[in-house]
Write a protein that holds these residues in place. Structure first.
Motif, short mmCIF file in Angstrom:
data_model
loop_
_atom_site.label_atom_id
_atom_site.label_comp_id
_atom_site.label_asym_id
_atom_site.label_seq_id
_atom_site.Cartn_x
_atom_site.Cartn_y
_atom_site.Cartn_z
N SER A 147 36.43 47.61 28.17
CA SER A 147 37.38 46.61 28.64
C SER A 147 38.44 47.25 29.53
CB SER A 147 38.06 45.92 27.44
OG SER A 147 37.13 45.20 26.67
N LYS A 191 50.97 39.65 29.00
CA LYS A 191 49.58 39.99 28.65
C LYS A 191 49.01 41.12 29.51
CE LYS A 191 48.84 35.11 27.54
NZ LYS A 191 48.10 33.89 27.93
N GLU A 192 49.84 41.68 30.40
CA GLU A 192 49.38 42.82 31.18
C GLU A 192 49.98 44.10 30.61
OE1 GLU A 192 48.23 41.88 35.47
OE2 GLU A 192 50.19 40.90 35.25
N GLU A 232 39.17 46.53 33.55
CA GLU A 232 40.51 46.19 34.04
C GLU A 232 40.95 47.13 35.15
OE1 GLU A 232 43.97 44.16 34.54
OE2 GLU A 232 42.29 43.56 33.26
N SER A 247 43.56 41.45 27.81
CA SER A 247 42.14 41.66 28.13
C SER A 247 41.52 42.87 27.45
CB SER A 247 41.97 41.79 29.66
OG SER A 247 42.70 42.91 30.15
N THR A 297 39.21 46.15 38.31
CA THR A 297 39.84 44.94 38.86
C THR A 297 41.11 45.30 39.61
OG1 THR A 297 38.96 43.54 37.10
CG2 THR A 297 40.88 42.72 38.28
N GLU A 309 40.60 42.38 23.52
CA GLU A 309 39.87 41.19 23.08
C GLU A 309 38.75 41.52 22.09
OE1 GLU A 309 37.03 41.10 27.08
OE2 GLU A 309 38.54 39.54 26.75
N GLU A 360 45.24 38.08 23.33
CA GLU A 360 45.10 37.53 24.67
C GLU A 360 45.20 38.59 25.77
OE1 GLU A 360 47.94 34.39 25.02
OE2 GLU A 360 47.04 33.18 23.45
#
Length: 231
Positions: free
Chosen positions: A128, A81-82, A132, A15, A135, A18, A13
């Motif tokens: 990925s 999850k971070e 991130e 990011s 973002t 994944e 889970e």
């Protein structure tokens, strides 16, 4: 065995992981270390050598620095999850900030060399990670804009929205933020005073926009809240 399966499920889970298979995640876990920290423990120190990436499995972590006036400035608050610590592993420089536990925190510590080897072996992981980082850069730009241009109410609203996105739980249009940071920590995040935070939160509560319960805050209608404050 049960803990291993749970670790794999949690990493699925995250990011940036994944694209990895269960077998590949198991390989990553085998080369990593589980660590637990108490509230206020410093997980990493600014300016120390960066040789590990940390994935948050439980709890909340603040990324912060101390300015020239010896006041804390919070750059981000991260939840389950971070991850953090990747910058120093990628560029070989020292840590750019402290990482401090806001609650009981459980992390998976991934050795930097192992992390880089996985990136080389799995190009999708690199993509990925890049997404991130972009973002996060956009979030930082938004944070700078809100601190520079917004009034006190706007600054506090912006911080609440960011926390809702990062660590909140959505339930039928309502967002619950557990282990809500202290008013001083929110002040450090919003670049304002603790007194201002208290006044604005009280106003939000009086207007029915939020509810507070010990260390939890509830945004009754998250979409309406964002629209009201232009988030």
């Amino acid at each position: 065995m049960m803990e291993h399966r749970e670790l794999v499920r949690q990493l699925e889970e995250v990011s940036i992981f994944e694209s990895l298979s269960e077998k590949e995640l198991s390989e990553l876990i085998a080369c990593s270390q589980l660590m637990t920290f108490k509230k206020d423990d410093v997980i990493i120190f600014e300016s120390q050598e960066g040789n590990s990436v940390y994935v948050i499995l439980e709890g909340m972590v603040k990324i912060c620095r101390t300015n020239e006036e010896y006041k804390e400035v919070i750059l981000a608050i991260l939840g389950e999850k971070e991850f953090f610590g990747e910058m120093s592993v990628l560029d070989g420089a020292t840590r750019s900030a402290d990482a401090v536990a806001l609650s009981r925190v459980r992390v998976l510590r991934i050795d930097g060399k192992v992390f880089l080897e996985f990136i080389e072996k799995h190009p999708k992981l690199a993509l990925s990670l890049l997404r991130e980082l972009v973002t996060r850069l956009r979030k930082t730009d938004s944070q700078i804009k809100s601190i520079s241009l917004a009034d006190a109410v706007g600054k506090v609203a912006s911080v609440i929205v960011r926390l809702a996105h990062d660590v909140g739980r959505v339930r039928k249009g309502r967002v619950e933020i557990e282990n809500f940071a202290s008013q001083q920590e929110i002040a450090n995040y919003a670049a304002t005073s603790r007194e201002t935070i208290s006044r604005v939160l009280t106003m939000f509560e009086r207007e029915g926009l939020i509810e507070r319960d010990v260390n939890k805050i509830i945004i009754n209608n998250f979409e309406e809240f964002k629209q009201k404050f232009g988030e």
